[in-house]
Design a protein around this motif. Sequence first.
Motif, PDB file in Angstrom:
ATOM      1  N   PRO A 229       0.833  -1.206   0.000  1.00  0.00           N
ATOM      2  CA  PRO A 229       0.000   0.000   0.000  1.00  0.00           C
ATOM      3  C   PRO A 229       0.869   1.258   0.000  1.00  0.00           C
ATOM      4  O   PRO A 229       2.085   1.199   0.226  1.00  0.00           O
ATOM      5  CB  PRO A 229      -0.784  -0.124   1.302  1.00  0.00           C
ATOM      6  CG  PRO A 229       0.114  -0.914   2.202  1.00  0.00           C
ATOM      7  CD  PRO A 229       0.828  -1.887   1.297  1.00  0.00           C
ATOM      8  N   THR A 230       0.240   2.388  -0.251  1.00  0.00           N
ATOM      9  CA  THR A 230       0.937   3.674  -0.258  1.00  0.00           C
ATOM     10  C   THR A 230       0.580   4.463   0.998  1.00  0.00           C
ATOM     11  O   THR A 230      -0.393   4.154   1.700  1.00  0.00           O
ATOM     12  CB  THR A 230       0.548   4.490  -1.494  1.00  0.00           C
ATOM     13  OG1 THR A 230      -0.850   4.829  -1.384  1.00  0.00           O
ATOM     14  CG2 THR A 230       0.778   3.700  -2.770  1.00  0.00           C
ATOM     15  N   LEU A 231       1.352   5.497   1.258  1.00  0.00           N
ATOM     16  CA  LEU A 231       1.039   6.369   2.387  1.00  0.00           C
ATOM     17  C   LEU A 231      -0.329   7.021   2.193  1.00  0.00           C
ATOM     18  O   LEU A 231      -1.077   7.221   3.167  1.00  0.00           O
ATOM     19  CB  LEU A 231       2.123   7.439   2.529  1.00  0.00           C
ATOM     20  CG  LEU A 231       1.968   8.405   3.712  1.00  0.00           C
ATOM     21  CD1 LEU A 231       1.988   7.663   5.037  1.00  0.00           C
ATOM     22  CD2 LEU A 231       3.065   9.476   3.667  1.00  0.00           C
ATOM     23  N   GLU A 232      -0.680   7.322   0.955  1.00  0.00           N
ATOM     24  CA  GLU A 232      -1.985   7.918   0.684  1.00  0.00           C
ATOM     25  C   GLU A 232      -3.115   6.959   1.059  1.00  0.00           C
ATOM     26  O   GLU A 232      -4.180   7.386   1.525  1.00  0.00           O
ATOM     27  CB  GLU A 232      -2.095   8.311  -0.792  1.00  0.00           C
ATOM     28  CG  GLU A 232      -3.360   9.060  -1.162  1.00  0.00           C
ATOM     29  CD  GLU A 232      -3.576  10.307  -0.310  1.00  0.00           C
ATOM     30  OE1 GLU A 232      -4.745  10.583   0.047  1.00  0.00           O
ATOM     31  OE2 GLU A 232      -2.576  10.996   0.020  1.00  0.00           O
ATOM     32  N   ASP A 233      -2.906   5.641   0.859  1.00  0.00           N
ATOM     33  CA  ASP A 233      -3.901   4.659   1.304  1.00  0.00           C
ATOM     34  C   ASP A 233      -4.137   4.782   2.806  1.00  0.00           C
ATOM     35  O   ASP A 233      -5.282   4.719   3.281  1.00  0.00           O
ATOM     36  CB  ASP A 233      -3.435   3.239   0.971  1.00  0.00           C
ATOM     37  CG  ASP A 233      -3.420   2.957  -0.519  1.00  0.00           C
ATOM     38  OD1 ASP A 233      -4.248   3.539  -1.233  1.00  0.00           O
ATOM     39  OD2 ASP A 233      -2.573   2.148  -0.957  1.00  0.00           O
ATOM     40  N   SER A 250       6.489  10.213   6.457  1.00  0.00           N
ATOM     41  CA  SER A 250       7.797   9.554   6.602  1.00  0.00           C
ATOM     42  C   SER A 250       7.666   8.096   7.056  1.00  0.00           C
ATOM     43  O   SER A 250       8.150   7.712   8.132  1.00  0.00           O
ATOM     44  CB  SER A 250       8.673  10.325   7.599  1.00  0.00           C
ATOM     45  OG  SER A 250       8.788  11.675   7.235  1.00  0.00           O
ATOM     46  N   PRO A 251       7.034   7.236   6.270  1.00  0.00           N
ATOM     47  CA  PRO A 251       6.857   5.837   6.691  1.00  0.00           C
ATOM     48  C   PRO A 251       8.170   5.051   6.712  1.00  0.00           C
ATOM     49  O   PRO A 251       9.036   5.241   5.861  1.00  0.00           O
ATOM     50  CB  PRO A 251       5.912   5.269   5.627  1.00  0.00           C
ATOM     51  CG  PRO A 251       6.141   6.117   4.422  1.00  0.00           C
ATOM     52  CD  PRO A 251       6.426   7.499   4.947  1.00  0.00           C
ATOM     53  N   ARG A 252       8.318   4.209   7.719  1.00  0.00           N
ATOM     54  CA  ARG A 252       9.431   3.245   7.758  1.00  0.00           C
ATOM     55  C   ARG A 252       9.127   2.056   6.871  1.00  0.00           C
ATOM     56  O   ARG A 252       9.964   1.567   6.138  1.00  0.00           O
ATOM     57  CB  ARG A 252       9.638   2.743   9.189  1.00  0.00           C
ATOM     58  CG  ARG A 252      10.316   3.703  10.147  1.00  0.00           C
ATOM     59  CD  ARG A 252      10.427   3.009  11.502  1.00  0.00           C
ATOM     60  NE  ARG A 252      11.166   3.802  12.476  1.00  0.00           N
ATOM     61  CZ  ARG A 252      11.315   3.436  13.745  1.00  0.00           C
ATOM     62  NH1 ARG A 252      10.772   2.311  14.176  1.00  0.00           N
ATOM     63  NH2 ARG A 252      12.002   4.211  14.577  1.00  0.00           N
ATOM     64  N   TRP A 253       7.906   1.548   6.984  1.00  0.00           N
ATOM     65  CA  TRP A 253       7.461   0.431   6.161  1.00  0.00           C
ATOM     66  C   TRP A 253       5.945   0.425   6.132  1.00  0.00           C
ATOM     67  O   TRP A 253       5.291   0.915   7.045  1.00  0.00           O
ATOM     68  CB  TRP A 253       7.998  -0.912   6.666  1.00  0.00           C
ATOM     69  CG  TRP A 253       7.665  -1.248   8.093  1.00  0.00           C
ATOM     70  CD1 TRP A 253       8.387  -0.927   9.203  1.00  0.00           C
ATOM     71  CD2 TRP A 253       6.514  -1.985   8.565  1.00  0.00           C
ATOM     72  NE1 TRP A 253       7.767  -1.398  10.334  1.00  0.00           N
ATOM     73  CE2 TRP A 253       6.631  -2.066   9.975  1.00  0.00           C
ATOM     74  CE3 TRP A 253       5.421  -2.592   7.946  1.00  0.00           C
ATOM     75  CZ2 TRP A 253       5.694  -2.725  10.763  1.00  0.00           C
ATOM     76  CZ3 TRP A 253       4.480  -3.243   8.723  1.00  0.00           C
ATOM     77  CH2 TRP A 253       4.618  -3.306  10.114  1.00  0.00           C
ATOM     78  N   LEU A 254       5.385  -0.120   5.050  1.00  0.00           N
ATOM     79  CA  LEU A 254       3.944  -0.197   4.850  1.00  0.00           C
ATOM     80  C   LEU A 254       3.610  -1.586   4.319  1.00  0.00           C
ATOM     81  O   LEU A 254       4.308  -2.119   3.467  1.00  0.00           O
ATOM     82  CB  LEU A 254       3.474   0.854   3.831  1.00  0.00           C
ATOM     83  CG  LEU A 254       3.853   2.323   4.100  1.00  0.00           C
ATOM     84  CD1 LEU A 254       3.451   3.182   2.906  1.00  0.00           C
ATOM     85  CD2 LEU A 254       3.191   2.827   5.375  1.00  0.00           C
ATOM     86  N   SER A 255       2.543  -2.172   4.822  1.00  0.00           N
ATOM     87  CA  SER A 255       2.131  -3.479   4.319  1.00  0.00           C
ATOM     88  C   SER A 255       0.630  -3.642   4.525  1.00  0.00           C
ATOM     89  O   SER A 255      -0.027  -2.800   5.147  1.00  0.00           O
ATOM     90  CB  SER A 255       2.896  -4.599   5.024  1.00  0.00           C
ATOM     91  OG  SER A 255       2.532  -4.680   6.384  1.00  0.00           O
TER      92      SER A 255
END
Length: 475
Positions: A229-233, A250-255
């Motif tokens: 996923p994206t930060l916008e999600d 400033s995400p470290r990780w997204l899942s």
Amino acid sequence: MHFDVIIAGCGPTGAMLAAELRLHDVRVLVLEKETEPPSYVRIVGLHIRSIELMAMRGLLERILERGRRRPAGAYFAAIDKPAPEGLDSAYAYLLGIPQPVIVHLLEEHAVELGAQIRHGCAVVGFAQDDDGVTVELADGERLRSRYLVGCDGARSTVRKLLGVGFPGEPSRNETLMGEMAVGAPQDEIAAKVSELRETDRRFSLAPAGVGVYRVVVPAAGVSDRAAPPTLEDFRRQLSAVAGTDFGVHSPRWLSRFGDATRLAERYRVGRVLLAGDAAHIHPPIGGQGLNLGVQDAVNLGWKLAAQVRGWAPETLLDTYHAERHPVAEDVLDNTRAQMELLSAEPGPRAVRRLLTELMDFEEVNRHLLEKITAIGIRYDFGAGPDLLGRRLPDIDLKEGRLYGLLRRGRGLLLDRTGRLTVGGWSDRVDHLADPTAALDAPCVLLRPDGHVAWIGDDQRDLDDHLSRWFGRPTT
């Protein structure tokens, strides 16, 4: 034969299995289709039994350097209860570690032991016969091995080509999870989280470091999990659920993860076997997935090595399915139950309140924690004392601690009488005479995975069980 065993997939399960096989000098090749680690960094947790296995193989110290200990407890459906007193383990904690780090450490361990690992090599076909398996790669290369093990994840090519059924339920709900900075004031975050958690247990914002939060929020629908996923999600779903996006950045990780739940009908067809997510998938609630796969690998490794080395009893390899399939069934059931308890519907919320009360009883809390952490597993080895079929904790011995004696992946006879012998099995089973061992039994025979295979003090009975698990004696 080019190799004794080819493993498809170099995640935690595949890397651990490769190392286990190399302890017995099995020629191993691991084929990993990806050339680089995933772009997102998911934090996973090693539960007590997996930590014990790492200690058993001499890996724990290097893993502890890269992980973070957390108290045991609050595992089941995130119900906030501390661990019961007196857990029967020297490693009664949760170890949080980034998944790419644990994969790297296990891969490094396998290579140190002599395993060959190729990245960017995808298995696209195979054919098995009475003598072995011919494995076809995406570039047309063909390799020959005596066995093939599919550790290639939920969408396992090996399982699909093998034609093994994978019944269960598809994803109905999806959740976004990640770590990122949050711009909103801390008191505003705490107030909103407290309000929302009253009705939606799938929502969470929790500190994960200085200025960083772990964010868990229900997704809008079910999408392709292969695409991160994206930060916008996250911003969009936070606004929909909480009325604000909390200024995340400033995400470290997204899942993302879903709640698909499936179990392979068989773990073995001839010379091809399945392990890890190739054999079972379930929601990550309770953090059992990686642990279940690593424990599959340790159960399978010595049995498959025995088959390759030629000393396995006739039915030994079949005990892999017989022992691990029911364990996976239990994990799938408890994750189904936990997902129901996260529902915002009145019925599940009432059940959750009742279970929260019941977990004040130590027996209930202990039972659920031992289930999640896998220290409550008892394999069916027939009639006998309660210890039979269970793992033995890392007890004190005159030569140190028990798990230090299991690093070579061999069986072990702990003999408090000093009268027994492993005789013709000494090439596969070690013997320690120790009248001071902290053990409520005269003698125990341990398998290489640390489970108790026999209890007693009679040499003839011991010989029968040595034959059952370790084949014919060497003459």
